[in-house]
Design a protein around this motif. Sequence first.
Motif, PDB file in Angstrom:
ATOM      1  N   LEU A 176       3.842  -3.437 -18.018  1.00 14.15           N
ATOM      2  CA  LEU A 176       4.491  -2.396 -17.354  1.00 14.15           C
ATOM      3  C   LEU A 176       4.096  -2.015 -15.886  1.00 14.15           C
ATOM      4  CD1 LEU A 176       5.064  -0.508 -20.548  1.00 14.15           C
ATOM      5  CD2 LEU A 176       6.825  -1.782 -19.428  1.00 14.15           C
ATOM      6  N   ALA A 177       2.851  -1.878 -15.898  1.00 12.31           N
ATOM      7  CA  ALA A 177       2.137  -1.500 -14.462  1.00 12.31           C
ATOM      8  C   ALA A 177       2.569  -2.479 -13.332  1.00 12.31           C
ATOM      9  CB  ALA A 177       0.769  -1.331 -14.499  1.00 12.31           C
ATOM     10  N   ARG A 178       2.701  -3.652 -13.645  1.00 10.56           N
ATOM     11  CA  ARG A 178       3.075  -4.923 -12.756  1.00 10.56           C
ATOM     12  C   ARG A 178       4.627  -4.757 -12.299  1.00 10.56           C
ATOM     13  NH1 ARG A 178       0.414  -8.346 -16.755  1.00 10.56           N
ATOM     14  NH2 ARG A 178      -1.929  -8.527 -16.038  1.00 10.56           N
ATOM     15  N   GLU A 179       5.455  -4.470 -13.467  1.00 12.01           N
ATOM     16  CA  GLU A 179       6.881  -4.170 -13.285  1.00 12.01           C
ATOM     17  C   GLU A 179       7.033  -2.825 -12.386  1.00 12.01           C
ATOM     18  OE1 GLU A 179       9.677  -5.837 -13.934  1.00 12.01           O
ATOM     19  OE2 GLU A 179       8.262  -7.175 -14.828  1.00 12.01           O
ATOM     20  N   ILE A 180       6.408  -1.704 -12.660  1.00 16.28           N
ATOM     21  CA  ILE A 180       6.361  -0.539 -11.654  1.00 16.28           C
ATOM     22  C   ILE A 180       6.134  -0.887 -10.311  1.00 16.28           C
ATOM     23  CG2 ILE A 180       5.578   1.645 -11.242  1.00 16.28           C
ATOM     24  CD1 ILE A 180       5.263   2.018 -14.100  1.00 16.28           C
ATOM     25  N   ARG A 181       4.804  -1.718 -10.110  1.00 20.35           N
ATOM     26  CA  ARG A 181       4.559  -2.048  -8.700  1.00 20.35           C
ATOM     27  C   ARG A 181       5.605  -3.003  -8.050  1.00 20.35           C
ATOM     28  NH1 ARG A 181       0.159  -4.454 -10.655  1.00 20.35           N
ATOM     29  NH2 ARG A 181      -0.888  -2.420 -10.873  1.00 20.35           N
ATOM     30  N   HIS A 182       6.348  -3.746  -8.754  1.00 20.60           N
ATOM     31  CA  HIS A 182       7.207  -4.754  -7.956  1.00 20.60           C
ATOM     32  C   HIS A 182       8.319  -3.735  -7.539  1.00 20.60           C
ATOM     33  CE1 HIS A 182       6.025  -8.342 -10.834  1.00 20.60           C
ATOM     34  NE2 HIS A 182       5.253  -8.104  -9.587  1.00 20.60           N
ATOM     35  N   ARG A 183       8.651  -2.390  -8.060  1.00 13.53           N
ATOM     36  CA  ARG A 183       9.598  -1.507  -7.450  1.00 13.53           C
ATOM     37  C   ARG A 183       9.079  -0.787  -6.534  1.00 13.53           C
ATOM     38  NH1 ARG A 183      10.693  -3.581 -12.324  1.00 13.53           N
ATOM     39  NH2 ARG A 183      12.789  -3.836 -13.154  1.00 13.53           N
ATOM     40  N   GLY A 184       7.754  -1.017  -5.893  1.00 11.36           N
ATOM     41  CA  GLY A 184       7.164  -0.371  -4.549  1.00 11.36           C
ATOM     42  C   GLY A 184       6.454   0.912  -5.094  1.00 11.36           C
ATOM     43  N   VAL A 185       5.956   1.184  -6.252  1.00  6.93           N
ATOM     44  CA  VAL A 185       5.321   2.323  -6.683  1.00  6.93           C
ATOM     45  C   VAL A 185       3.947   1.682  -7.272  1.00  6.93           C
ATOM     46  CG1 VAL A 185       5.251   4.319  -8.092  1.00  6.93           C
ATOM     47  CG2 VAL A 185       7.316   3.566  -7.212  1.00  6.93           C
ATOM     48  N   ALA A 186       2.848   2.327  -6.689  1.00  5.20           N
ATOM     49  CA  ALA A 186       1.376   2.141  -7.296  1.00  5.20           C
ATOM     50  C   ALA A 186       1.423   3.006  -8.397  1.00  5.20           C
ATOM     51  CB  ALA A 186       0.403   2.099  -6.109  1.00  5.20           C
ATOM     52  N   VAL A 187       0.219   2.344  -9.402  1.00  8.05           N
ATOM     53  CA  VAL A 187       0.279   3.380 -10.727  1.00  8.05           C
ATOM     54  C   VAL A 187      -1.339   2.858 -10.790  1.00  8.05           C
ATOM     55  CG1 VAL A 187       1.100   1.371 -12.022  1.00  8.05           C
ATOM     56  CG2 VAL A 187       0.570   3.935 -13.084  1.00  8.05           C
ATOM     57  N   ARG A 188      -1.777   4.261 -11.345  1.00  8.78           N
ATOM     58  CA  ARG A 188      -3.253   4.181 -11.758  1.00  8.78           C
ATOM     59  C   ARG A 188      -3.548   5.196 -13.014  1.00  8.78           C
ATOM     60  NH1 ARG A 188      -6.797   8.121  -9.444  1.00  8.78           N
ATOM     61  NH2 ARG A 188      -8.331   6.890  -9.507  1.00  8.78           N
ATOM     62  N   ASP A 189      -4.323   4.828 -13.558  1.00 13.36           N
ATOM     63  CA  ASP A 189      -4.531   5.780 -15.065  1.00 13.36           C
ATOM     64  C   ASP A 189      -5.921   6.722 -14.594  1.00 13.36           C
ATOM     65  OD1 ASP A 189      -2.491   4.867 -16.186  1.00 13.36           O
ATOM     66  OD2 ASP A 189      -3.943   2.990 -16.929  1.00 13.36           O
ATOM     67  N   GLU A 190      -6.011   7.860 -15.217  1.00 13.79           N
ATOM     68  CA  GLU A 190      -7.215   8.660 -15.483  1.00 13.79           C
ATOM     69  C   GLU A 190      -6.985   9.629 -16.346  1.00 13.79           C
ATOM     70  OE1 GLU A 190      -9.240  12.207 -12.575  1.00 13.79           O
ATOM     71  OE2 GLU A 190      -8.018  10.548 -11.600  1.00 13.79           O
ATOM     72  N   LYS A 191      -8.053   9.562 -17.473  1.00 13.26           N
ATOM     73  CA  LYS A 191      -7.994  10.029 -18.545  1.00 13.26           C
ATOM     74  C   LYS A 191      -6.779   9.986 -19.344  1.00 13.26           C
ATOM     75  CE  LYS A 191     -11.662  13.146 -17.288  1.00 13.26           C
ATOM     76  NZ  LYS A 191     -11.948  14.446 -16.976  1.00 13.26           N
ATOM     77  N   LYS A 192      -6.094   8.730 -19.524  1.00 16.91           N
ATOM     78  CA  LYS A 192      -4.789   8.376 -20.423  1.00 16.91           C
ATOM     79  C   LYS A 192      -3.715   9.060 -19.409  1.00 16.91           C
ATOM     80  CE  LYS A 192      -6.726   7.642 -24.660  1.00 16.91           C
ATOM     81  NZ  LYS A 192      -6.547   7.692 -26.094  1.00 16.91           N
ATOM     82  N   ARG A 193      -3.734   9.697 -18.275  1.00 18.25           N
ATOM     83  CA  ARG A 193      -2.884  10.259 -17.580  1.00 18.25           C
ATOM     84  C   ARG A 193      -2.413   9.182 -16.516  1.00 18.25           C
ATOM     85  NH1 ARG A 193      -4.316  16.667 -16.310  1.00 18.25           N
ATOM     86  NH2 ARG A 193      -4.106  17.119 -18.701  1.00 18.25           N
ATOM     87  N   GLN A 194      -1.047   9.191 -16.285  1.00 14.33           N
ATOM     88  CA  GLN A 194      -0.673   8.272 -15.143  1.00 14.33           C
ATOM     89  C   GLN A 194      -0.358   8.952 -13.758  1.00 14.33           C
ATOM     90  OE1 GLN A 194       2.043   5.027 -16.910  1.00 14.33           O
ATOM     91  NE2 GLN A 194       2.758   6.928 -17.886  1.00 14.33           N
ATOM     92  N   TYR A 195      -0.878   8.212 -12.571  1.00 14.95           N
ATOM     93  CA  TYR A 195      -0.761   8.961 -11.398  1.00 14.95           C
ATOM     94  C   TYR A 195      -0.035   7.627 -10.654  1.00 14.95           C
ATOM     95  CZ  TYR A 195      -4.003  12.420 -12.436  1.00 14.95           C
ATOM     96  OH  TYR A 195      -4.569  13.485 -13.103  1.00 14.95           O
ATOM     97  N   TYR A 196       0.899   8.155  -9.591  1.00 11.56           N
ATOM     98  CA  TYR A 196       1.688   7.252  -8.906  1.00 11.56           C
ATOM     99  C   TYR A 196       1.408   7.437  -7.233  1.00 11.56           C
ATOM    100  CZ  TYR A 196       5.309  10.634  -8.468  1.00 11.56           C
ATOM    101  OH  TYR A 196       6.001  11.775  -8.154  1.00 11.56           O
ATOM    102  N   ARG A 197       1.981   6.516  -6.655  1.00 11.76           N
ATOM    103  CA  ARG A 197       2.083   6.429  -5.281  1.00 11.76           C
ATOM    104  C   ARG A 197       3.483   5.742  -4.630  1.00 11.76           C
ATOM    105  NH1 ARG A 197       0.113   3.411  -0.994  1.00 11.76           N
ATOM    106  NH2 ARG A 197      -1.313   1.858  -2.147  1.00 11.76           N
ATOM    107  N   CYS A 198       4.127   6.339  -4.052  1.00 14.12           N
ATOM    108  CA  CYS A 198       5.471   5.658  -3.490  1.00 14.12           C
ATOM    109  C   CYS A 198       5.075   4.757  -2.379  1.00 14.12           C
ATOM    110  CB  CYS A 198       6.613   6.565  -3.031  1.00 14.12           C
ATOM    111  SG  CYS A 198       7.196   7.382  -4.691  1.00 14.12           S
ATOM    112  N   GLU A 199       5.354   3.683  -2.326  1.00 15.68           N
ATOM    113  CA  GLU A 199       4.869   2.554  -1.257  1.00 15.68           C
ATOM    114  C   GLU A 199       6.049   2.263  -0.261  1.00 15.68           C
ATOM    115  OE1 GLU A 199       1.393   0.527  -3.745  1.00 15.68           O
ATOM    116  OE2 GLU A 199       3.355  -0.619  -3.538  1.00 15.68           O
ATOM    117  N   ARG A 200       6.867   2.617  -0.804  1.00 18.51           N
ATOM    118  CA  ARG A 200       8.486   2.413   0.261  1.00 18.51           C
ATOM    119  C   ARG A 200       9.487   3.139  -0.165  1.00 18.51           C
ATOM    120  NH1 ARG A 200       7.973  -2.763  -2.415  1.00 18.51           N
ATOM    121  NH2 ARG A 200       9.655  -3.087  -3.999  1.00 18.51           N
TER     122      ARG A 200
END
Length: 221
Positions: free
Chosen positions: A197-221
């Motif tokens: 699912l993270a790869r699918e999100i990344r393909h849509r121009g959004v980076a995703v990382r986890d920290e203590k089971k919480r999801q963080y994102y960064r819009c890349e375009r």
Amino acid sequence: MTTVREAAAVRHGIWALCPAVGAAAVWGLGLAADWVANLRWFPFQGVFQLVADIPEPWATIAAVALGAVAGLVFAALWAKDMLAVEVTSGRVVLHRDDVVLAFERAEVESAFTDGKQLVLLSRDGAELARETSDLSRADLERAFTGEGYRWRDADPFAAEFRLWVEHAPELAPEVNALFAARRKAVAKHESEEAAELAREIRHRGVAVRDEKKRQYYRCER
């Protein structure tokens, strides 16, 4: 070409160690079954009494066989989750079980580790890959720098990540839906599903990382 993978002792040793540990653990539980069956306050008395009533040597044989099989299953899951990284002057290839991610040299601007994750950045700052592993940071750095790639000490975009909340307004509905599905996968410890699912999100121009089971994102375009 430089290949970084788990040490041979780990890759091959798990097939002997895990069944042995599993067999010993279940055998130990079998030895304790008779004692536990006499503790009236302990739950699942019926199960322990049933185990205690199995005659020898069948109890030991069954315990060792069951534990060994459980250990083999664990070893297979462990092996399936191992990441191998091939770095050449022309491209970078990441292997995990039947998942292969390949990137040409022209695509890769730099690489770094974020905790236990290997991250590849594109020339426009987008994340090409973020894969979890137990590979040595030092070994990865040597592999990339040895083939002429730029290695970073940290994520240059770390400050841009923000906590994902349901229906985040700056994300498209389909991306929010992927984050919601991934939250469930993370909660259920379904690492393979979460990674896909993270790869699918990344393909849509959004980076995703986890920290203590919480999801963080960064819009890349």
